[in-house]
Design a protein around this motif. Structure first.
Motif: not given
Ligand code: PMT
Length: 392
Positions: A82-87, A112-119, A122-125, A144-148
């Motif tokens: 799990l990568v959190a936060p993922a820049t 294994c399964p890989v999850y990322v929670a980006p942060a 907003q312009v970069m996203w 992907f989990i998020g972002p929000e």
């Protein structure tokens, strides 16, 4: 006990990862933390060492750490990365297979399964290159989990905030098993067929894949599922009560017959909006140069369910070729829904008949983007979101 390898890259949201570790431990996960150099600028490895009760890994080439648990062993140890936060930088590295630090090397080394929670800002996203990286990673099976959306540390408002630790936890619990235990869920899927004469009909391109994925995943999460399906080429899902229908009127009748006692209704079907006023008993002859179809509006099934007293938590879909969010919000309110999952149709990827899809999910005081992924994964993410809103 599940073993979570938590990768932390260098963003301000790294402070939330401390709470994430605490929650994981509380839920009986064994957690090992890997931090990039940039992450250690935001929060001390000592914090994670104290919370996880294990040394924190920061170096790829560190003889001492390789002795204790080398990067390959660490990769083999993990049940989940799990990568959190993922820049944005971290996503770029992962998507291109770079391996110039411990975290990116581990991404290449895990099976294994890989999850990322980006942060990120907003312009970069929204930057095309970031979106391309996300798409590549999604195609490689990264979840992907998020972002929000919301206000950001930099003062901007928009998409890019890391998902809250509690919601990240819920997304990786394999098991979310049980979140729908004891719940009844009614799901519509596929197209409808509106007969013109004995050989012709009006229909659309829905394959049923989205609705069937929802039915199968909801069942895995413990729900008792009733699936009302228009004509599709898919086999009926195992052990799911499936009612096969043809027209919009049939689908309306089947839904109304089964709606009592349902906790949740999800309308993923692409119901044909207009049906011929009268079906010709014989094949319509092509004598005239032009002919007219006398079409009548079909009954709105999901709106009818949402207007019932004691209505279930009602989730509609919106299939749009333009102004996605505007039309979705309009349908949410006009049809009295609790939630709407909007998707683009008529584009190169996603929507009708594709194995992948992306959703913009809206409810009355919030929304969430579920980036493009396969329909099974997406169904799972939508169901977790529904469970959260139902709880709320
Ligand atoms: O089946 P797939 O090939 O996997 O494709 C998935 C999908 C694109 C069909 C699915 O993701 C989707 O978007 N389904 C809804 C399609 C649709 O009809 O959208 P709409 O915007 O026209 O309708 C809005 C909502 O009202 C939908 O929940 C629809 O089921 C419902 N509706 C519409 C008309 C009607 N007479 N009765 C309804 O219940």
């Amino acid at each position: 006990m599940k073993r979570v390898l938590l990768g932390i890259s260098g963003g301000i949201a790294a402070y939330k990862s401390a709470e994430l570790v605490r929650l994981l431990i509380k839920h009986d996960y064994d957690v090992r933390v890997v931090m990039t150099q940039a992450a250690t600028q935001f929060i001390s490895p000592l914090t994670f060492q104290a919370l996880s009760a294990h040394p924190v890994h920061t170096q790829l080439l560190d003889a001492e750490q390789e002795n204790a648990m080398g990067h390959i062993n660490l990769a083999r140890w993990a049940d989940v990365l799990l990568v959190a936060p993922a820049t944005a930088n971290c996503l770029a590295k992962l998507s291109h297979g770079l391996a110039d630090d411990l975290l990116s090397t581990l991404y290449l080394a895990v099976e294994c399964p890989v999850y990322v929670a980006p942060a990120m800002n907003q312009v970069m996203w929204h930057k095309a290159v970031t979106q391309e990286n996300i798409q590549r990673l999604t195609q490689h099976g990264v979840i992907f989990i998020g972002p929000e959306a919301g206000s950001q540390a930099c003062g901007d408002v928009g998409l890019g905030r890391m998902t809250e630790p509690e919601a990240i936890l819920r997304s990786i619990i394999p098991s979310k098993q049980g979140i729908f235990q004891g719940k009844n869920i009614l799901i519509t899927a596929g197209p409808t067929r509106e007969r013109l004469d004995p050989v012709r009909y009006i229909t659309n391109r829905s394959s049923g894949k989205m609705g069937y994925a929802l039915a199968e995943q909801a069942q895995k999460l413990g729900a008792h599922v009733t699936l009302v399906s228009g004509p599709v080429a898919l086999s009926a899902p195992k052990n799911i009560h499936t009612v096969l229908v043809e027209s919009a009127a049939d689908m309306y009748d089947a839904v109304m017959q089964h709606v009592t006692g349902q906790d949740i209704m999800i309308a993923a079907a692409a119901v044909v909006d207009y049906t011929p006023g009268n079906v010709q008993a014989e094949k319509i002859k092509k004598q005239k140069k032009q002919t007219e179809l006398n079409l009548h509006k079909t009954k709105d099934i999901v709106a009818s369910v949402a207007s019932l007293n004691n209505k279930p938590f009602t989730v509609g879909f919106a299939a749009e070729t333009h102004n996605l969010e505007h039309y979705a919000q309009d349908k949410l309110i006009r049809k009295n829904l609790d939630m709407i999952a909007a998707n683009w149709v008529g584009q190169a990827e996603g929507g009708f008949d594709s194995d992948v899809n992306a959703l913009q999910v809206c409810w009355h005081n919030g929304q969430k983007t579920l980036p493009i992924t396969d329909k099974t994964q997406l169904a799972n993410q939508l169901l977790v979101l529904i469970a959260e809103r139902l709880d709320a």
